[in-house]
Design a protein around this motif. Structure first.
Motif, PDB file in Angstrom:
ATOM      1  N   ALA A   1      25.103 -11.440   8.506  1.00  0.00           N
ATOM      2  CA  ALA A   1      26.409 -11.578   9.317  1.00  0.00           C
ATOM      3  C   ALA A   1      27.319 -10.611   8.925  1.00  0.00           C
ATOM      4  CB  ALA A   1      26.609 -13.018   9.087  1.00  0.00           C
ATOM      5  N   LEU A   2      27.943  -9.902  10.080  1.00  0.00           N
ATOM      6  CA  LEU A   2      28.857  -8.968   9.694  1.00  0.00           C
ATOM      7  C   LEU A   2      30.228  -9.265  10.172  1.00  0.00           C
ATOM      8  CD1 LEU A   2      26.722  -5.720  11.026  1.00  0.00           C
ATOM      9  CD2 LEU A   2      27.151  -6.737   8.559  1.00  0.00           C
ATOM     10  N   ALA A   3      30.361  -9.853  11.310  1.00  0.00           N
ATOM     11  CA  ALA A   3      31.828 -10.178  11.764  1.00  0.00           C
ATOM     12  C   ALA A   3      31.543 -11.541  12.882  1.00  0.00           C
ATOM     13  CB  ALA A   3      31.948  -9.115  12.744  1.00  0.00           C
ATOM     14  N   ASP A   4      32.520 -12.291  13.005  1.00  0.00           N
ATOM     15  CA  ASP A   4      32.662 -13.468  14.075  1.00  0.00           C
ATOM     16  C   ASP A   4      32.104 -13.023  15.313  1.00  0.00           C
ATOM     17  OD1 ASP A   4      34.075 -14.850  12.001  1.00  0.00           O
ATOM     18  OD2 ASP A   4      35.955 -14.697  13.037  1.00  0.00           O
ATOM     19  N   GLY A   5      31.313 -13.817  15.982  1.00  0.00           N
ATOM     20  CA  GLY A   5      30.739 -13.892  17.068  1.00  0.00           C
ATOM     21  C   GLY A   5      29.339 -14.259  17.247  1.00  0.00           C
ATOM     22  N   ALA A   6      28.876 -13.950  18.175  1.00  0.00           N
ATOM     23  CA  ALA A   6      27.323 -14.586  18.587  1.00  0.00           C
ATOM     24  C   ALA A   6      26.800 -13.389  19.119  1.00  0.00           C
ATOM     25  CB  ALA A   6      27.295 -15.624  19.369  1.00  0.00           C
ATOM     26  N   THR A   7      25.328 -13.302  18.858  1.00  0.00           N
ATOM     27  CA  THR A   7      24.225 -12.413  19.324  1.00  0.00           C
ATOM     28  C   THR A   7      22.950 -12.929  19.207  1.00  0.00           C
ATOM     29  OG1 THR A   7      23.610 -10.006  18.857  1.00  0.00           O
ATOM     30  CG2 THR A   7      23.950 -11.389  16.911  1.00  0.00           C
ATOM     31  N   THR A   8      21.961 -12.137  20.450  1.00  0.00           N
ATOM     32  CA  THR A   8      20.754 -12.616  20.080  1.00  0.00           C
ATOM     33  C   THR A   8      19.954 -11.623  19.558  1.00  0.00           C
ATOM     34  OG1 THR A   8      21.117 -13.233  22.673  1.00  0.00           O
ATOM     35  CG2 THR A   8      18.834 -12.745  21.811  1.00  0.00           C
ATOM     36  N   VAL A   9      18.942 -12.245  18.767  1.00  0.00           N
ATOM     37  CA  VAL A   9      17.976 -11.403  17.855  1.00  0.00           C
ATOM     38  C   VAL A   9      16.544 -11.639  18.343  1.00  0.00           C
ATOM     39  CG1 VAL A   9      17.201 -10.988  15.431  1.00  0.00           C
ATOM     40  CG2 VAL A   9      19.481 -11.676  15.661  1.00  0.00           C
ATOM     41  N   VAL A  10      15.773 -10.517  18.614  1.00  0.00           N
ATOM     42  CA  VAL A  10      14.555 -10.423  18.830  1.00  0.00           C
ATOM     43  C   VAL A  10      13.628  -9.867  17.963  1.00  0.00           C
ATOM     44  CG1 VAL A  10      12.680  -9.855  20.766  1.00  0.00           C
ATOM     45  CG2 VAL A  10      15.121 -10.443  21.215  1.00  0.00           C
ATOM     46  N   LEU A  11      12.577 -10.791  17.101  1.00  0.00           N
ATOM     47  CA  LEU A  11      11.945 -10.510  16.126  1.00  0.00           C
ATOM     48  C   LEU A  11      10.480  -9.752  17.035  1.00  0.00           C
ATOM     49  CD1 LEU A  11      12.200 -12.849  13.175  1.00  0.00           C
ATOM     50  CD2 LEU A  11      13.232 -10.680  13.439  1.00  0.00           C
ATOM     51  N   SER A  12       9.803  -8.707  16.521  1.00  0.00           N
ATOM     52  CA  SER A  12       8.534  -8.234  17.122  1.00  0.00           C
ATOM     53  C   SER A  12       7.637  -8.098  15.740  1.00  0.00           C
ATOM     54  CB  SER A  12       8.659  -6.935  17.807  1.00  0.00           C
ATOM     55  OG  SER A  12       9.616  -7.405  18.789  1.00  0.00           O
ATOM     56  N   ASN A  13       6.384  -8.357  16.022  1.00  0.00           N
ATOM     57  CA  ASN A  13       5.502  -8.441  14.992  1.00  0.00           C
ATOM     58  C   ASN A  13       4.509  -7.222  15.399  1.00  0.00           C
ATOM     59  OD1 ASN A  13       3.203  -8.817  13.214  1.00  0.00           O
ATOM     60  ND2 ASN A  13       4.702 -10.108  12.128  1.00  0.00           N
ATOM     61  N   SER A  14       4.137  -6.146  14.586  1.00  0.00           N
ATOM     62  CA  SER A  14       3.245  -5.133  14.563  1.00  0.00           C
ATOM     63  C   SER A  14       1.859  -5.351  14.837  1.00  0.00           C
ATOM     64  CB  SER A  14       3.391  -3.804  13.646  1.00  0.00           C
ATOM     65  OG  SER A  14       3.274  -4.517  12.434  1.00  0.00           O
ATOM     66  N   ASP A  15       1.725  -6.873  14.220  1.00  0.00           N
ATOM     67  CA  ASP A  15       0.426  -7.303  14.234  1.00  0.00           C
ATOM     68  C   ASP A  15      -0.014  -7.932  15.635  1.00  0.00           C
ATOM     69  OD1 ASP A  15      -0.143  -6.922  11.584  1.00  0.00           O
ATOM     70  OD2 ASP A  15       0.384  -8.944  10.910  1.00  0.00           O
ATOM     71  N   GLY A  16      -1.210  -7.396  16.303  1.00  0.00           N
ATOM     72  CA  GLY A  16      -1.576  -7.777  17.605  1.00  0.00           C
ATOM     73  C   GLY A  16      -1.459  -9.271  17.843  1.00  0.00           C
ATOM     74  N   GLY A  17      -1.526  -9.833  19.191  1.00  0.00           N
ATOM     75  CA  GLY A  17      -1.184 -11.232  19.579  1.00  0.00           C
ATOM     76  C   GLY A  17      -0.311 -12.163  19.386  1.00  0.00           C
ATOM     77  N   ILE A  18       0.884 -11.492  18.750  1.00  0.00           N
ATOM     78  CA  ILE A  18       2.112 -12.415  18.342  1.00  0.00           C
ATOM     79  C   ILE A  18       3.311 -12.012  19.297  1.00  0.00           C
ATOM     80  CG2 ILE A  18       3.662 -12.796  16.433  1.00  0.00           C
ATOM     81  CD1 ILE A  18       1.589 -11.867  14.406  1.00  0.00           C
ATOM     82  N   GLU A  19       3.398 -13.526  19.973  1.00  0.00           N
ATOM     83  CA  GLU A  19       4.796 -13.089  20.603  1.00  0.00           C
ATOM     84  C   GLU A  19       6.152 -12.976  19.989  1.00  0.00           C
ATOM     85  OE1 GLU A  19       5.189 -16.523  23.418  1.00  0.00           O
ATOM     86  OE2 GLU A  19       3.135 -16.792  23.645  1.00  0.00           O
ATOM     87  N   ASP A  20       6.916 -12.132  20.751  1.00  0.00           N
ATOM     88  CA  ASP A  20       8.372 -12.006  20.003  1.00  0.00           C
ATOM     89  C   ASP A  20       8.810 -13.312  19.832  1.00  0.00           C
ATOM     90  OD1 ASP A  20       7.825  -9.401  20.365  1.00  0.00           O
ATOM     91  OD2 ASP A  20       9.229  -8.941  22.085  1.00  0.00           O
ATOM     92  N   ILE A  21       9.922 -13.430  19.077  1.00  0.00           N
ATOM     93  CA  ILE A  21      10.604 -14.359  18.609  1.00  0.00           C
ATOM     94  C   ILE A  21      12.046 -14.284  18.948  1.00  0.00           C
ATOM     95  CG2 ILE A  21      11.520 -15.938  16.786  1.00  0.00           C
ATOM     96  CD1 ILE A  21       8.827 -15.262  14.996  1.00  0.00           C
ATOM     97  N   THR A  22      12.548 -15.018  19.756  1.00  0.00           N
ATOM     98  CA  THR A  22      14.053 -14.759  20.168  1.00  0.00           C
ATOM     99  C   THR A  22      14.942 -16.011  19.746  1.00  0.00           C
ATOM    100  OG1 THR A  22      13.508 -13.705  22.144  1.00  0.00           O
ATOM    101  CG2 THR A  22      15.435 -14.349  22.093  1.00  0.00           C
ATOM    102  N   PHE A  23      16.102 -15.593  18.935  1.00  0.00           N
ATOM    103  CA  PHE A  23      16.950 -16.502  18.751  1.00  0.00           C
ATOM    104  C   PHE A  23      18.410 -15.982  18.618  1.00  0.00           C
ATOM    105  CE2 PHE A  23      15.335 -14.321  14.826  1.00  0.00           C
ATOM    106  CZ  PHE A  23      16.494 -14.190  14.069  1.00  0.00           C
ATOM    107  N   THR A  24      19.371 -16.802  18.362  1.00  0.00           N
ATOM    108  CA  THR A  24      20.819 -16.638  18.439  1.00  0.00           C
ATOM    109  C   THR A  24      21.456 -16.732  16.945  1.00  0.00           C
ATOM    110  OG1 THR A  24      21.102 -17.413  20.873  1.00  0.00           O
ATOM    111  CG2 THR A  24      22.991 -17.153  19.358  1.00  0.00           C
ATOM    112  N   VAL A  25      22.417 -15.873  16.538  1.00  0.00           N
ATOM    113  CA  VAL A  25      22.867 -15.932  15.553  1.00  0.00           C
ATOM    114  C   VAL A  25      24.394 -16.182  15.948  1.00  0.00           C
ATOM    115  CG1 VAL A  25      23.694 -14.482  13.341  1.00  0.00           C
ATOM    116  CG2 VAL A  25      21.192 -14.615  13.959  1.00  0.00           C
ATOM    117  N   GLU A  26      24.928 -17.039  15.322  1.00  0.00           N
ATOM    118  CA  GLU A  26      26.309 -17.399  15.434  1.00  0.00           C
ATOM    119  C   GLU A  26      27.140 -17.154  14.110  1.00  0.00           C
ATOM    120  OE1 GLU A  26      27.222 -21.211  17.240  1.00  0.00           O
ATOM    121  OE2 GLU A  26      26.291 -20.586  19.253  1.00  0.00           O
TER     122      GLU A  26
END
Length: 122
Positions: A94-119
């Protein structure tokens, strides 16, 4: 004899002040928040400025995840890695006040992206 006692007392006083100065800090220690990668989908993670979200990758390699932060002024992604026998999980700082979306991707095949919010607050 008196001079050596004065030097000893002065040294002890100096040491005491030095140790008390080390014990006091102007910035509090902020514990990281640890969550499993599989539990992050659709979640909102609340952090304070300077705090880190430590992402446990389970059985997957810590360096197999990459992350995209929508607003890099609010938070930044840190890639996981291994060094000298130690394992460092990926995370979001966390760097500064606010909210942002984060998308995690995995280089191993067959794994869906993980999307979440950081406040981030103070």
């Amino acid at each position: 004899m008196k001079i050596s006692k004065l030097i000893g007392v002065a040294a002890a006083v100096t040491l005491a002040f030095s140790l008390s100065a080390c014990a006091q800090s102007n910035s509090p220690v902020i514990a990281p928040v640890t969550m499993d990668a599989g539990d992050l989908q659709g979640e909102t993670v609340e952090l304070v400025v300077g705090q880190v979200l430590n992402i446990n990758t389970g059985d997957l390699a810590v360096d197999s995840y990459s992350g995209e932060v929508a607003d890099t002024s609010v938070a930044e992604f840190t890639k996981g890695y291994e060094k000298d026998g130690a394992t460092f999980n990926p995370g979001v700082k966390a760097l500064a006040d606010g909210a942002t979306t984060v998308v995690l991707s995995n280089s191993d095949g067959g794994i869906e992206d993980i999307t979440f919010t950081v406040e981030v607050g103070k």
